[in-house]
Design an enzyme around this catalytic site. Sequence first.
Site, PDB file in Angstrom:
ATOM      1  N   GLU A 121       0.835  -1.081  -0.070  1.00  0.00           N
ATOM      2  CA  GLU A 121      -0.099   0.057  -0.078  1.00  0.00           C
ATOM      3  C   GLU A 121       0.896   1.179  -0.025  1.00  0.00           C
ATOM      4  O   GLU A 121       2.132   1.171   0.089  1.00  0.00           O
ATOM      5  CB  GLU A 121      -0.856   0.107   1.121  1.00  0.00           C
ATOM      6  CG  GLU A 121      -2.083  -1.121   1.119  1.00  0.00           C
ATOM      7  CD  GLU A 121      -2.959  -1.156   2.151  1.00  0.00           C
ATOM      8  OE1 GLU A 121      -2.743  -0.279   3.253  1.00  0.00           O
ATOM      9  OE2 GLU A 121      -3.596  -2.160   2.276  1.00  0.00           O
ATOM     10  N   HIS A 161      -9.211   9.592   3.277  1.00  0.00           N
ATOM     11  CA  HIS A 161      -8.814   8.450   2.227  1.00  0.00           C
ATOM     12  C   HIS A 161      -9.060   8.821   0.746  1.00  0.00           C
ATOM     13  O   HIS A 161     -10.190   9.460   0.494  1.00  0.00           O
ATOM     14  CB  HIS A 161      -9.621   7.159   2.475  1.00  0.00           C
ATOM     15  CG  HIS A 161      -8.972   5.938   2.053  1.00  0.00           C
ATOM     16  ND1 HIS A 161      -8.762   5.709   0.729  1.00  0.00           N
ATOM     17  CD2 HIS A 161      -8.400   4.932   2.661  1.00  0.00           C
ATOM     18  CE1 HIS A 161      -8.327   4.569   0.487  1.00  0.00           C
ATOM     19  NE2 HIS A 161      -7.831   4.024   1.616  1.00  0.00           N
ATOM     20  N   ARG A 166      -0.825   8.972   1.897  1.00  0.00           N
ATOM     21  CA  ARG A 166      -2.008   9.315   1.520  1.00  0.00           C
ATOM     22  C   ARG A 166      -2.532  10.746   1.643  1.00  0.00           C
ATOM     23  O   ARG A 166      -3.357  11.163   1.103  1.00  0.00           O
ATOM     24  CB  ARG A 166      -2.944   8.678   2.913  1.00  0.00           C
ATOM     25  CG  ARG A 166      -4.139   7.890   2.276  1.00  0.00           C
ATOM     26  CD  ARG A 166      -4.591   7.126   3.491  1.00  0.00           C
ATOM     27  NE  ARG A 166      -4.349   5.629   3.149  1.00  0.00           N
ATOM     28  CZ  ARG A 166      -4.964   4.830   4.122  1.00  0.00           C
ATOM     29  NH1 ARG A 166      -5.522   5.219   5.201  1.00  0.00           N
ATOM     30  NH2 ARG A 166      -4.811   3.490   3.955  1.00  0.00           N
ATOM     31  N   HIS A 173     -11.369   9.580   7.027  1.00  0.00           N
ATOM     32  CA  HIS A 173     -10.961   8.189   7.170  1.00  0.00           C
ATOM     33  C   HIS A 173     -10.738   7.863   8.710  1.00  0.00           C
ATOM     34  O   HIS A 173     -11.028   6.885   8.971  1.00  0.00           O
ATOM     35  CB  HIS A 173     -10.236   7.833   6.097  1.00  0.00           C
ATOM     36  CG  HIS A 173      -9.855   6.304   6.069  1.00  0.00           C
ATOM     37  ND1 HIS A 173     -10.782   5.283   5.745  1.00  0.00           N
ATOM     38  CD2 HIS A 173      -8.810   5.543   6.232  1.00  0.00           C
ATOM     39  CE1 HIS A 173     -10.309   4.057   5.749  1.00  0.00           C
ATOM     40  NE2 HIS A 173      -8.903   4.390   6.135  1.00  0.00           N
ATOM     41  N   ARG A 209      -0.907   8.934   9.182  1.00  0.00           N
ATOM     42  CA  ARG A 209      -0.731   7.591   9.351  1.00  0.00           C
ATOM     43  C   ARG A 209      -0.395   6.704   8.099  1.00  0.00           C
ATOM     44  O   ARG A 209      -1.037   6.921   7.141  1.00  0.00           O
ATOM     45  CB  ARG A 209      -2.166   6.893   9.902  1.00  0.00           C
ATOM     46  CG  ARG A 209      -2.119   5.515  10.034  1.00  0.00           C
ATOM     47  CD  ARG A 209      -3.430   4.921  10.682  1.00  0.00           C
ATOM     48  NE  ARG A 209      -4.393   5.093  10.015  1.00  0.00           N
ATOM     49  CZ  ARG A 209      -5.045   4.261   8.998  1.00  0.00           C
ATOM     50  NH1 ARG A 209      -4.585   2.879   8.982  1.00  0.00           N
ATOM     51  NH2 ARG A 209      -6.078   4.475   8.109  1.00  0.00           N
TER      52      ARG A 209
HETATM   53  P1  FAD Z   1     -13.458   0.457  16.233  1.00  0.00           P
HETATM   54  O1  FAD Z   1     -13.273  -0.994  15.391  1.00  0.00           O
HETATM   55  O2  FAD Z   1     -14.303   1.489  15.385  1.00  0.00           O
HETATM   56  O3  FAD Z   1     -14.576  -0.157  17.255  1.00  0.00           O
HETATM   57  C1  FAD Z   1     -15.287   0.730  18.232  1.00  0.00           C
HETATM   58  C2  FAD Z   1     -16.142   0.538  19.140  1.00  0.00           C
HETATM   59  O4  FAD Z   1     -16.637   1.361  20.117  1.00  0.00           O
HETATM   60  C3  FAD Z   1     -17.513  -0.158  18.607  1.00  0.00           C
HETATM   61  O5  FAD Z   1     -17.717  -1.390  18.741  1.00  0.00           O
HETATM   62  C4  FAD Z   1     -18.547   1.091  18.771  1.00  0.00           C
HETATM   63  O6  FAD Z   1     -19.725   0.603  18.765  1.00  0.00           O
HETATM   64  C5  FAD Z   1     -18.089   1.211  20.289  1.00  0.00           C
HETATM   65  N1  FAD Z   1     -18.404   2.358  20.669  1.00  0.00           N
HETATM   66  C6  FAD Z   1     -18.345   3.776  20.251  1.00  0.00           C
HETATM   67  N2  FAD Z   1     -18.784   4.708  20.956  1.00  0.00           N
HETATM   68  C7  FAD Z   1     -19.247   3.943  22.225  1.00  0.00           C
HETATM   69  C8  FAD Z   1     -20.035   4.340  23.374  1.00  0.00           C
HETATM   70  N3  FAD Z   1     -20.206   5.713  23.555  1.00  0.00           N
HETATM   71  N4  FAD Z   1     -20.447   3.358  24.211  1.00  0.00           N
HETATM   72  C9  FAD Z   1     -20.117   1.984  23.765  1.00  0.00           C
HETATM   73  N5  FAD Z   1     -19.609   1.593  22.881  1.00  0.00           N
HETATM   74  C10 FAD Z   1     -19.088   2.371  21.754  1.00  0.00           C
HETATM   75  N6  FAD Z   1      -6.678   0.319   9.281  1.00  0.00           N
HETATM   76  C11 FAD Z   1      -5.798  -0.604   8.916  1.00  0.00           C
HETATM   77  O7  FAD Z   1      -4.854  -0.746   9.593  1.00  0.00           O
HETATM   78  N7  FAD Z   1      -5.908  -1.327   7.914  1.00  0.00           N
HETATM   79  C12 FAD Z   1      -6.981  -1.264   7.041  1.00  0.00           C
HETATM   80  O8  FAD Z   1      -7.051  -1.931   6.028  1.00  0.00           O
HETATM   81  C13 FAD Z   1      -8.113  -0.385   7.155  1.00  0.00           C
HETATM   82  N8  FAD Z   1      -9.075  -0.080   6.620  1.00  0.00           N
HETATM   83  C14 FAD Z   1     -10.257   0.437   6.773  1.00  0.00           C
HETATM   84  C15 FAD Z   1     -11.243   0.627   6.024  1.00  0.00           C
HETATM   85  C16 FAD Z   1     -12.356   1.306   6.440  1.00  0.00           C
HETATM   86  C17 FAD Z   1     -13.731   1.316   5.525  1.00  0.00           C
HETATM   87  C18 FAD Z   1     -12.314   2.203   7.506  1.00  0.00           C
HETATM   88  C19 FAD Z   1     -13.516   2.907   8.103  1.00  0.00           C
HETATM   89  C20 FAD Z   1     -11.068   2.239   8.369  1.00  0.00           C
HETATM   90  C21 FAD Z   1     -10.135   1.206   8.171  1.00  0.00           C
HETATM   91  N9  FAD Z   1      -8.766   1.148   8.805  1.00  0.00           N
HETATM   92  C22 FAD Z   1      -7.983   0.539   8.550  1.00  0.00           C
HETATM   93  C23 FAD Z   1      -8.788   1.772  10.238  1.00  0.00           C
HETATM   94  C24 FAD Z   1      -9.070   0.673  11.164  1.00  0.00           C
HETATM   95  O9  FAD Z   1     -10.157   0.028  10.685  1.00  0.00           O
HETATM   96  C25 FAD Z   1      -9.785   1.229  12.494  1.00  0.00           C
HETATM   97  O10 FAD Z   1      -8.835   2.456  12.822  1.00  0.00           O
HETATM   98  C26 FAD Z   1      -9.610   0.355  13.661  1.00  0.00           C
HETATM   99  O11 FAD Z   1     -10.542  -0.553  13.120  1.00  0.00           O
HETATM  100  C27 FAD Z   1     -10.163   0.997  14.679  1.00  0.00           C
HETATM  101  O12 FAD Z   1     -10.395  -0.105  15.717  1.00  0.00           O
HETATM  102  P2  FAD Z   1     -10.807   0.412  17.039  1.00  0.00           P
HETATM  103  O13 FAD Z   1     -11.166  -0.994  17.822  1.00  0.00           O
HETATM  104  O14 FAD Z   1     -10.279   1.274  17.649  1.00  0.00           O
HETATM  105  O15 FAD Z   1     -12.378   0.875  16.750  1.00  0.00           O
HETATM  106  C1  SIN Z   2      -7.331   0.637   2.701  1.00  0.00           C
HETATM  107  O1  SIN Z   2      -7.634  -0.456   2.485  1.00  0.00           O
HETATM  108  O2  SIN Z   2      -7.298   1.502   1.676  1.00  0.00           O
HETATM  109  C2  SIN Z   2      -7.572   1.230   3.998  1.00  0.00           C
HETATM  110  C3  SIN Z   2      -6.191   0.941   4.441  1.00  0.00           C
HETATM  111  C4  SIN Z   2      -5.919   1.832   6.071  1.00  0.00           C
HETATM  112  O3  SIN Z   2      -6.813   2.565   6.135  1.00  0.00           O
HETATM  113  O4  SIN Z   2      -5.019   1.667   6.613  1.00  0.00           O
END
Ligand code: FAD
Ligand code: SIN
Length: 535
Positions: free
Chosen positions: A115, A241, A287, A348, A383
């Site tokens: 990437e 993104h 990015r 993003h 990032r």
């Molecule tokens: P999340 O996975 O967002 O989980 C947050 C949790 O908190 C959820 O369960 C939500 O319901 C809960 N929550 C929020 N507020 C509250 C509240 N007030 N009370 C109770 N529960 C709450 N990163 C990479 O490294 N590689 C990738 O390929 C990549 N692709 C991506 C593609 C997309 C479409 C997106 C949107 C992001 C991508 N990212 C990627 C970024 C990455 O997915 C996120 O940064 C990461 O998943 C965040 O994980 P997390 O556990 O911190 O939060």
């Molecule tokens: C993507 O698949 O382009 C998302 C990767 C990332 O947000 O790290």
Amino acid sequence: MIKTDYLVIGSGIAGLSFALKAAGKGTVAVVSKKQLSDAATNYAQGGIAAVWSREDSFEEHIQDTCEAGAGLCNPEVAGVVVREGPQRIKELVEIGVNFAVTEGKTENDFELGLEGGHSKRRIFHSGDATGAAIEKTLIESAKKNSNIIFYENHIAIDLITTGKLKRKFAGKDEKCWGAYVLDTKGKKVITFLARAVVLAAGGAGKVYLYTTNPDISTGDGMAMAYRCGATLANMEFVQFHPTCLFHPRAKSFLISEALRGEGARLLKKDGSPFMEKYHKLKELAPRDIVARAIDAELKESGDDHVYLDITHRPADFVKKRFPNIYQKCLEFGIDITKNYIPVVPAAHYFCGGVVSDLHGQTSVRNLFAIGETAFTGLHGANRLASNSLLEALVFAHRAGEKASECVSENDEFPSVPQWDIGHATDSSESVVVSQNWEEIRHFMWNYVGIVRSNKRLERAKRRIDLLLAEISEYYWDFIVTSDLIELRNIAAVADLVIRSAQGRKESRGLHYNIDFPGLDKSAKDTYIRRFDNKP
Ligand code: FAD
Ligand code: SIN
């Protein structure tokens, strides 16, 4: 009232990974505001970056991370994350995550993706639905553990801290004891008390009109931390993104950067390429540069989107490597093996967040922040792709070890009053919530987006000040609902982004201000705290 050793707010990769580690040492309550899999993690496409191939090295991954971060990455943190990454990946494999393996090779010969900003192939992936594979496996593992209790459809409203109990911020001695949580189905507020509280509530893309993020990403963790006096940092660095699908019926659908890793090219509407004007790595530049390049091209041409083209790769390869994207685009009448994909940039990822140390500990005792909610210093001003899932894994593990110390102290829980609804009544004016919500997301997109200026930031600040006052008044008059809780949080986060952006008098990484186009070599991280003038 529910008492537990660990309270985890969020069920994405960060919260669930932490819960699995902590469950060996005590009882864990995981609250999640919708269903468990309603998390950004579930939508992650590209994968997780980690050094695996013999042609790669820790030094190169650290260097790529720091280069993308435009001078603000903390090299110590980058070293820790990169070096501990492979071990965390092995643990995911052990619990059953099915990362793609090179055809005809043994099970540990993972097919590594590429990437933007990466000098080597190092992205572990499960096709183009890596996040869903991880989320599913983590949920299955956690459900098997009797020490973990899930509370779905429970939204945390605010943290319970010593300052809140005494109505006085205690400065360095501020300690977190739990949270007030709204059971959205049962319609009651429950007091959760815990010896260690973990914010794993994800990011805040919903602060912007166009985003790749799911609806849950409303910055609740960041806003709750700010309200209780924790320090936040670098909130101005919002990553856009470059390639979100542009289609009237597609809501927030990402077209993974991994397509560009496999040779996809960005084209103007007239079919001409443009990235070579902006960076020697062209489509695989970091990015911030690609998103700004698209923004500049769109402004110059007046077009509403550009194209991504992967039609030159064999159709079979494209369908096998990107099955999810292929299928989704087909639903909108776009066959990506034959047609260009219309794309635009969209909000993003939040590089800033709640300041946490090498063990996930925030500036408030017994309060931890991990995953996208946290600011660890890894990402700097931008990032590196696929470093987010990695950071979440590494810090969930480290916080798990540290938080067990809070639990073994076994302190008596303080006496905590139940949630008091005062004179609040049911609101019959939900239009106020939707109106304010739309307003914030519009002006954040227009004034605090990819390219900023002093005037635009001032305009945004005037508007958010008015809305914050209005929302605060409304908040105390009416019984809380999840919509109101989220509105209050996106307003708080928008305000933090605007103030942090106003404080940065330079352009760097994801923050570009036309009134300060140059880099200020002496500029550092932007810290922000609610009780700044207090002890
Ligand atoms: P999340 O996975 O967002 O989980 C947050 C949790 O908190 C959820 O369960 C939500 O319901 C809960 N929550 C929020 N507020 C509250 C509240 N007030 N009370 C109770 N529960 C709450 N990163 C990479 O490294 N590689 C990738 O390929 C990549 N692709 C991506 C593609 C997309 C479409 C997106 C949107 C992001 C991508 N990212 C990627 C970024 C990455 O997915 C996120 O940064 C990461 O998943 C965040 O994980 P997390 O556990 O911190 O939060
Ligand atoms: C993507 O698949 O382009 C998302 C990767 C990332 O947000 O790290």
